[in-house]
Design a protein around this motif. Structure first.
Motif, short mmCIF file in Angstrom:
data_model
loop_
_atom_site.label_atom_id
_atom_site.label_comp_id
_atom_site.label_asym_id
_atom_site.label_seq_id
_atom_site.Cartn_x
_atom_site.Cartn_y
_atom_site.Cartn_z
N ALA A 48 0.80 -1.23 0.00
CA ALA A 48 0.00 0.00 0.00
C ALA A 48 0.83 1.28 0.00
CB ALA A 48 -0.94 0.01 1.19
N VAL A 49 1.95 1.29 0.67
CA VAL A 49 2.72 2.53 0.78
C VAL A 49 4.05 2.45 0.01
CG1 VAL A 49 1.69 3.21 2.98
CG2 VAL A 49 3.76 1.80 2.96
N GLN A 50 4.17 1.47 -0.85
CA GLN A 50 5.40 1.29 -1.60
C GLN A 50 5.34 1.99 -2.95
OE1 GLN A 50 8.06 -0.39 -0.28
NE2 GLN A 50 6.80 -0.50 1.54
N LEU A 51 6.43 2.63 -3.33
CA LEU A 51 6.56 3.19 -4.67
C LEU A 51 7.42 2.22 -5.48
CD1 LEU A 51 7.28 6.92 -3.81
CD2 LEU A 51 5.12 5.90 -4.51
N HIS A 52 6.94 1.85 -6.65
CA HIS A 52 7.62 0.87 -7.47
C HIS A 52 8.09 1.49 -8.77
CE1 HIS A 52 6.39 -2.48 -4.96
NE2 HIS A 52 5.16 -2.00 -4.96
N GLN A 53 9.20 0.96 -9.29
CA GLN A 53 9.62 1.34 -10.63
C GLN A 53 8.60 0.78 -11.62
OE1 GLN A 53 13.49 -0.56 -10.65
NE2 GLN A 53 14.49 1.43 -10.53
N PRO A 54 8.56 1.31 -12.83
CA PRO A 54 7.64 0.78 -13.83
C PRO A 54 7.86 -0.73 -14.03
CG PRO A 54 8.64 2.80 -14.63
CD PRO A 54 9.34 2.44 -13.35
N TRP A 55 6.77 -1.43 -14.37
CA TRP A 55 6.81 -2.88 -14.52
C TRP A 55 7.91 -3.33 -15.48
CZ3 TRP A 55 5.45 -7.11 -12.20
CH2 TRP A 55 5.49 -8.31 -12.89
#
Length: 84
Positions: free
Chosen positions: A45-52
């Motif tokens: 929920a609070v994680q920022l991810h790099q593009p897939w």
């Protein structure tokens, strides 16, 4: 996800979901109703991810590199959607 109406109270329950479509799973749909209560699993929920595509390339590069050097790869998976 599913909705239950209990004593005129709308409860929406869903597991961990994503609004982003990937090569294995469709994006979650937005319900056409307004629930009174939401119960949502939110592992990231609070994680920022790099593009897939960036994450997938990094992942496959490590696998290819390991195998080309004679190594073996074991991929642990904690959820079916992530393991497909």
């Amino acid at each position: 996800m599913f909705m239950a109406d209990i004593a005129c109270v709308r409860v929406l329950y869903t597991g961990d979901y994503s609004r982003e479509e990937d090569c294995h799973l469709c994006a979650a749909e937005i319900p056409h109703f307004s629930p009174d209560i939401c119960v949502i699993e939110s592992t990231y929920a609070v994680q920022l991810h790099q593009p897939w595509n960036v994450r997938e390339k990094r992942f496959t590069d490590v696998i290819h590199s390991t195998i080309s050097q004679g190594g073996r790869v074991l991929i642990p998976a904690f959820a079916l959607g992530r393991a497909q």
